[in-house]
Design a protein around this motif. Structure first.
Motif, short mmCIF file in Angstrom:
data_model
loop_
_atom_site.label_atom_id
_atom_site.label_comp_id
_atom_site.label_asym_id
_atom_site.label_seq_id
_atom_site.Cartn_x
_atom_site.Cartn_y
_atom_site.Cartn_z
N ALA A 1 3.00 10.74 9.53
CA ALA A 1 2.83 9.28 9.64
C ALA A 1 3.03 8.64 8.27
O ALA A 1 3.61 7.56 8.15
N PHE A 2 2.58 9.33 7.22
CA PHE A 2 2.74 8.82 5.85
C PHE A 2 4.21 8.90 5.44
O PHE A 2 4.74 7.98 4.82
N LEU A 3 4.85 10.03 5.77
CA LEU A 3 6.26 10.19 5.37
C LEU A 3 7.14 9.16 6.08
O LEU A 3 8.04 8.56 5.47
N PHE A 4 6.90 8.95 7.39
CA PHE A 4 7.70 7.96 8.13
C PHE A 4 7.53 6.59 7.48
O PHE A 4 8.48 5.86 7.25
N PHE A 5 6.26 6.26 7.19
CA PHE A 5 6.00 4.93 6.64
C PHE A 5 6.60 4.78 5.24
O PHE A 5 7.20 3.75 4.91
N GLU A 6 6.45 5.84 4.46
CA GLU A 6 7.00 5.80 3.09
C GLU A 6 8.52 5.60 3.13
O GLU A 6 9.07 4.77 2.39
N GLU B 1 -2.96 -5.82 4.03
CA GLU B 1 -2.81 -4.81 2.97
C GLU B 1 -1.33 -4.68 2.58
O GLU B 1 -0.99 -4.60 1.40
N ALA B 2 -0.46 -4.63 3.58
CA ALA B 2 0.97 -4.51 3.28
C ALA B 2 1.46 -5.77 2.57
O ALA B 2 2.26 -5.70 1.62
N THR B 3 0.99 -6.92 3.03
CA THR B 3 1.40 -8.17 2.39
C THR B 3 0.99 -8.18 0.92
O THR B 3 1.77 -8.57 0.04
N ASP C 1 -2.95 6.44 -1.40
CA ASP C 1 -4.13 5.61 -1.07
C ASP C 1 -3.69 4.24 -0.57
O ASP C 1 -4.29 3.69 0.37
N GLU C 2 -2.65 3.69 -1.19
CA GLU C 2 -2.16 2.38 -0.73
C GLU C 2 -1.57 2.50 0.68
O GLU C 2 -1.81 1.64 1.54
N ILE D 1 -1.85 1.88 6.61
CA ILE D 1 -1.86 2.60 7.89
C ILE D 1 -3.18 2.36 8.63
O ILE D 1 -3.22 2.24 9.84
N GLY D 2 -4.28 2.23 7.85
CA GLY D 2 -5.58 1.94 8.46
C GLY D 2 -5.55 0.67 9.30
O GLY D 2 -6.25 0.54 10.30
N GLN D 3 -4.70 -0.29 8.91
CA GLN D 3 -4.62 -1.56 9.67
C GLN D 3 -3.62 -1.51 10.82
O GLN D 3 -3.71 -2.31 11.75
#
Ligand code: BGC
Length: 391
Positions: free
Chosen positions: A193-198, A220-222, A233-234, A239-241
């Motif tokens: 999930a982190f790799l896809f988002f990154e 958070e993304a904004t 961590d960012e 992703i938490g949201q």
């Protein structure tokens, strides 16, 4: 496409022949000695496992609730059927405790290699360590097992490229400025999930920073919109949201609450980063039902059959084909190498928090309505009869 598939088929064929010899060596019913690795190449093409042979390899997949993993089960069965073996494939029902019990059960049955897709990357470390303690090799399949050195190999797709392909599709279709962008991600317990988002962020971020897109559902993304590279961590905060937890109902509920919170002006022609096909269909249905949404572009991945149909019907914009036949072939090749006392081919490494895990990532293919027939049907991935209205 075609030459590549031929190569895959050839590799799988060779592997299956080697595998059948390994079965002979490791299967309870067989008595002949293990061939030396160099002898494998000379094996007759018709080699088939002896009746009742047991495989020295066990497979643990995360859930039956998603077509993606049923597809992997089918492809493993297809590959092993060619050598007359019914593989032991266990499902963890989305539960790390069940996953550990599955691994322990395979160890007690005497397997020598376990191919494991962790439900939760960190929690799976305990299962991998139990396998290591029993002298069993562990191949992380598709998802990385984290924070342990008890992982011997990782077969995967290039997950950063998956996210990049999704983002590129959205960027390629973005005309104008101030376009509403809705972001969704996978489960925070899954390293992918982190790799896809990154991978997606690297492509989207310049277009957010320059005002082409305006993020509508993550403060958070904004807040991080001017940062091309995010820390873990960012990413975790974002992703938490926007997590779907890889679940259709979570995705649907989140999309509904995002749309309830949004003004009509935040809708219209919208762009949606959806992490995979299952969540994409749930999110697409939710956006399609909102009268203020006039048009939407939405991503996906996995080329699940229902999503291929959605693409043909114009309800999902794209998917990323991860040819599971390649992954299955790579996993079997690696297992066979381990059984023969060899080291599988490594083309890359992935840091799992503890060490650089030897890995072999595979390429991915963007599929839209324009190339769906060529990429999905002509490649032999699925049958035309599985769908209606093919272009
Ligand atoms: C896989 C995807 C899948 C998702 C949800 C990820 O780790 O790479 O193919 O859609 O998990 O199961």
């Amino acid at each position: 496409m075609k030459p590549r598939n031929n190569r895959i088929m050839f590799a799988l064929f060779s592997v299956l022949i080697s595998a059948s010899m390994v079965l002979t060596a490791c299967g309870g019913a067989a008595t002949t000695a293990a061939p030396k690795p160099t002898e494998a190449a000379a094996a007759p093409a018709a080699t088939v496992a002896p009746a009742g042979a047991k495989l020295a390899v066990g497979i643990v997949l995360p859930t039956k609730n998603e077509p993606r993993w049923i597809q992997d089960e089918t492809r493993f069965k297809d590959a092993f059927a060619k050598i007359g073996v019914t593989p032991e494939i266990l499902f963890s029902e989305g539960d790390s405790a069940k996953e550990k019990a599955n691994v322990e059960s395979l160890i007690s049955k005497g397997v020598k290699v376990i191919i494991l897709t962790p439900q939760d990357g960190k929690a799976a470390a305990a299962a991998a360590e139990a396998a290591r303690a029993a002298g069993v090799k562990v191949i992380a399949y598709d998802r990385l097992i984290l924070n342990t050195d008890a992982v011997d190999y990782y077969v995967t797709f290039d997950s950063m490229a998956v996210g990049a392909a999704q983002a590129k599709y959205l960027v390629d279709n973005a005309k104008g400025t101030g376009l509403p962008l809705y972001l969704y991600a996978g489960a925070a317990s899954d390293n992918n999930a982190f790799l896809f988002f990154e991978g997606a962020w690297e492509v989207l971020q310049p277009k957010i920073a320059d005002g082409t897109f305006v993020i509508k559902n993550s403060s958070e993304a904004t807040a991080l919109k001017d940062k091309p590279k995010l820390t873990r961590d960012e990413e975790a905060k974002i992703i938490g949201q926007i997590t779907t937890d890889w679940k259709f109902d979570v995705a649907k509920n989140l999309a509904e609450s995002n749309l309830t919170a949004a003004k009509d002006a935040d809708k219209g022609n919208v762009f949606i980063l959806a992490p995979n096909d299952g969540t994409s269909r749930a999110i697409a249905d939710t956006f399609a039902a909102d009268k203020a949404v006039t048009k939407y572009y939405i991503t996906g991945q996995d080329a699940e059959k229902p999503s291929v149909q959605y693409i043909i019907d114009g309800k999902q914009s794209m998917t990323v084909l991860k040819d599971v036949r390649t992954l299955v072939s790579d996993a079997i090749t690696a297992a066979v190498a381990f059984l023969a006392g060899k080291t599988p081919v490594q083309t890359s490494t992935y840091n799992n928090g503890k060490f650089e895990v030897p890995a072999k990532p595979s390429e991915v293919i963007t599929v839209t309505k324009d190339n769906v027939k060529q990429a999905i049907i002509d490649s032999g991935y699925y049958q035309a009869s599985d769908f209606t209205g093919l272009p």
